[in-house]
Write an enzyme that holds these catalytic residues in place. Structure first.
Site, PDB file in Angstrom:
ATOM      1  N   HIS A   1      -9.904   4.878   0.473  1.00  0.00           N
ATOM      2  CA  HIS A   1      -8.871   5.008   1.513  1.00  0.00           C
ATOM      3  C   HIS A   1      -9.460   5.822   2.653  1.00  0.00           C
ATOM      4  O   HIS A   1     -10.408   6.576   2.468  1.00  0.00           O
ATOM      5  CB  HIS A   1      -7.638   5.709   0.954  1.00  0.00           C
ATOM      6  N   GLY A   2      -8.843   5.673   3.833  1.00  0.00           N
ATOM      7  CA  GLY A   2      -9.394   6.381   4.985  1.00  0.00           C
ATOM      8  C   GLY A   2     -10.718   5.747   5.392  1.00  0.00           C
ATOM      9  O   GLY A   2     -11.718   6.434   5.606  1.00  0.00           O
TER      10      GLY A   2
ATOM     11  N   ASP B   1       0.817  -1.211   0.000  1.00  0.00           N
ATOM     12  CA  ASP B   1       0.000   0.000   0.000  1.00  0.00           C
ATOM     13  C   ASP B   1       0.859   1.274   0.000  1.00  0.00           C
ATOM     14  O   ASP B   1       1.889   1.349   0.672  1.00  0.00           O
ATOM     15  CB  ASP B   1      -0.878  -0.018   1.265  1.00  0.00           C
ATOM     16  N   HIS B   2       0.382   2.276  -0.743  1.00  0.00           N
ATOM     17  CA  HIS B   2       1.025   3.598  -0.752  1.00  0.00           C
ATOM     18  C   HIS B   2       2.522   3.528  -1.034  1.00  0.00           C
ATOM     19  O   HIS B   2       3.319   4.217  -0.365  1.00  0.00           O
ATOM     20  CB  HIS B   2       0.786   4.338   0.576  1.00  0.00           C
TER      21      HIS B   2
ATOM     22  N   ASN C   1      -9.816   0.363   2.680  1.00  0.00           N
ATOM     23  CA  ASN C   1      -8.524   0.376   3.385  1.00  0.00           C
ATOM     24  C   ASN C   1      -8.756   0.838   4.812  1.00  0.00           C
ATOM     25  O   ASN C   1      -9.382   1.885   5.037  1.00  0.00           O
ATOM     26  CB  ASN C   1      -7.548   1.313   2.674  1.00  0.00           C
TER      27      ASN C   1
ATOM     28  N   GLY D   1      -6.794   8.620   8.733  1.00  0.00           N
ATOM     29  CA  GLY D   1      -6.650   9.001  10.145  1.00  0.00           C
ATOM     30  C   GLY D   1      -7.984   9.389  10.767  1.00  0.00           C
ATOM     31  O   GLY D   1      -9.040   9.231  10.178  1.00  0.00           O
TER      32      GLY D   1
ATOM     33  N   THR E   1      -6.729   3.120  11.066  1.00  0.00           N
ATOM     34  CA  THR E   1      -6.766   3.955  12.278  1.00  0.00           C
ATOM     35  C   THR E   1      -7.649   3.356  13.383  1.00  0.00           C
ATOM     36  O   THR E   1      -7.262   3.359  14.557  1.00  0.00           O
ATOM     37  CB  THR E   1      -7.247   5.386  11.926  1.00  0.00           C
TER      38      THR E   1
ATOM     39  N   SER F   1     -11.593   4.230   8.132  1.00  0.00           N
ATOM     40  CA  SER F   1     -12.001   4.276   9.546  1.00  0.00           C
ATOM     41  C   SER F   1     -12.985   5.406   9.799  1.00  0.00           C
ATOM     42  O   SER F   1     -12.947   6.437   9.107  1.00  0.00           O
ATOM     43  CB  SER F   1     -10.777   4.520  10.444  1.00  0.00           C
TER      44      SER F   1
HETATM   45  P1  13P Z   1      -7.548   4.843   7.923  1.00  0.00           P
HETATM   46  O1  13P Z   1      -6.281   4.777   8.727  1.00  0.00           O
HETATM   47  O2  13P Z   1      -8.195   6.171   7.992  1.00  0.00           O
HETATM   48  O3  13P Z   1      -8.455   3.706   8.217  1.00  0.00           O
HETATM   49  O4  13P Z   1      -7.096   4.676   6.386  1.00  0.00           O
HETATM   50  C1  13P Z   1      -6.336   3.564   6.021  1.00  0.00           C
HETATM   51  C2  13P Z   1      -5.902   3.665   4.607  1.00  0.00           C
HETATM   52  O5  13P Z   1      -6.512   4.314   3.802  1.00  0.00           O
HETATM   53  C3  13P Z   1      -4.706   2.914   4.218  1.00  0.00           C
HETATM   54  O6  13P Z   1      -4.398   3.069   2.874  1.00  0.00           O
END
Ligand code: 13P
Length: 410
Positions: free
Chosen positions: A209-210, A82-83, A231, A182, A234, A212
């Site tokens: 993504h993100g 990832d990333h 994904n 995050g 957090t 959470s």
């Molecule tokens: P969160 O940490 O916000 O759940 O996002 C994770 C993410 O997008 C990893 O690529």
């Protein structure tokens, strides 16, 4: 056995309207928690290793554990890098065992993102590896608070998304529709209209993504509009941190074991909640039946050497090991010498490819061509070369029962 082709896995999810979690692994406790939850929920799962987390663990050490956990699983697993920041880091990711990659170039302008992603797709598809591309900008830092948000959120544009997919050949598109990496301040507002239009135009698995911090209803609406991979980090990180703090407050002994107790269970409970909410639970058997297994290939060469003394042979082997190990899709290079001096073939190479596609891309790779033409073939006049693929059976899902956990006293 159950490492499966990631594209097949996500295509199944896309066609059946559910989402697979790409859960970030940062420790063995996370790995254990995620896999236990996937087994319990009979769910396909993606184990995700983020380049941005590499300061938390040694990638070379954690990958054998991640791969072993996936291979012994009874549910289908894919391994995502990832990333990644560039092509070389993605090559390192797949050579260590990942079978899907994202090189995140979303901070670049559209034409540069498109140009570089296209090159990445060419190399990765040459190794059978699936590629996620990202367009628009999802700000933030996984595991951190809302105040640590580098950059402004930029929404994915529909017109750019169509051109990007067409020009790059990516397998999945990560979209920016209002989430952040995050912990978010307040309730995230998601642009479902934009997502719906992108989904209708592209008709391919979409990634968010993100993941959470969204509500149950938000997840349902994302999945109803094509989101197929979520994904997630957090929330797991916060739950693990809370567990550690509670342990530290309540434990009678302050040993390492008592402070670290039950992190895997806390992470696993959260993952299981997601798997049930996102419609992934109970899908393992049908996904296993419909996905290509991800099995390595052993490229085996046995040979004899003319015109070189022992030191020359050792030099040729170590140079081969050095250059061949760096070719995309090469997992391992092993050189050998027969135990019996009168063996019909005295020396061997075993080059482990991540996927059958590497047979062709390896043969044509300039580093292989240069080594083979200049250093190997001129001296290895008598040789046999054959590609083998391991025949691995998947363990029956129905007969699986959870292993008993050892209880650590607090
Ligand atoms: P969160 O940490 O916000 O759940 O996002 C994770 C993410 O997008 C990893 O690529």
């Amino acid at each position: 056995m159950p490492i499966v082709d990631m594209k097949d896995m996500l295509q199944h999810a896309y066609e059946h309207n559910y989402a697979v979690g790409a859960f970030e692994v940062v420790s063995l406790s996370f790995l254990d928690g995620i896999m236990s939850a996937a087994e319990k929920a009979r769910a396909p799962v993606i184990l995700s290793l983020a380049e941005s987390h590499l300061e938390q663990f040694d990638f070379d050490l954690i990958m054998p554990a991640v791969e072993a956990a996936a291979r012994r699983a009874h549910v289908p697993v894919a391994l995502h890098f990832d990333h990644g920041t560039c092509l070389d880091s993605a090559i390192n990711g797949i050579n260590r065992g990942c079978n899907g990659v994202l090189v995140d170039l979303s901070h670049l302008d559209f034409s540069e993102n498109t140009r570089l992603t296209k090159e990445i797709v060419k190399t990765m598809h040459g190794c059978g590896v699936s590629v996620e591309g990202e367009l628009g900008y999802v700000p933030g830092t996984e595991g951190e608070g809302a105040e640590i948000y580098p950059g402004e959120l930029a929404y994915t544009s529909l017109a750019e998304a169509k051109a990007y997919v067409e020009r790059t050949g990516i397998d999945f598109l990560a979209v920016s529709i209002g989430t952040v990496h995050g912990r978010m301040k307040g309730k995230p507002k998601l642009d479902y209209t934009r997502l719906k239009q992108i989904n209708e135009a592209l008709n391919m698995p979409l990634v968010v993504h993100g993941g959470s911090g969204l509500s149950d209803d938000q997840y349902r609406r994302l999945i109803a509009n094509g989101i197929t991979k979520i994904n997630y980090y957090t929330a797991m990180s916060d739950i693990a941190a809370k567990q550690i703090n509670n342990n530290a407050r309540s434990a009678t002994s302050h040993s390492y074991a008592s402070i670290m107790k039950d992190i895997n269970k806390a992470v696993g409970d959260e993952v299981e909640r997601c798997l049930r909410l996102w419609g992934t639970a109970g899908r393992a058997a049908e996904v296993l039946a419909q996905c290509q297994p991800w099995n390595p290939v052993e490229h085996v060469i046995i040979y004899n050497v003319d015109h070189l003394n022992t030191q020359g042979i050792e030099r040729m082997m170590s140079e081969g090991k050095r250059v061949l190990s760096q070719i995309p899709g090469v997992r391992e290079v092993i050189t050998g010498e027969a135990l019996k001096r009168d063996a019909a073939y005295r020396y061997s190479w075993i080059v482990r490819f991540c996927h059958p596609a590497v047979i062709d891309s390896y043969r044509e790779h300039p580093a292989h061509v240069a080594f083979a033409d200049n250093l190997f073939r001129p001296v290895a006049t008598k040789r046999i070369s054959i590609d083998y693929q391991e025949k691995l059976q998947s363990p029956p899902i129905a007969s699986y029962s959870q292993p008993q956990r050892r209880v650590i006293p607090s």
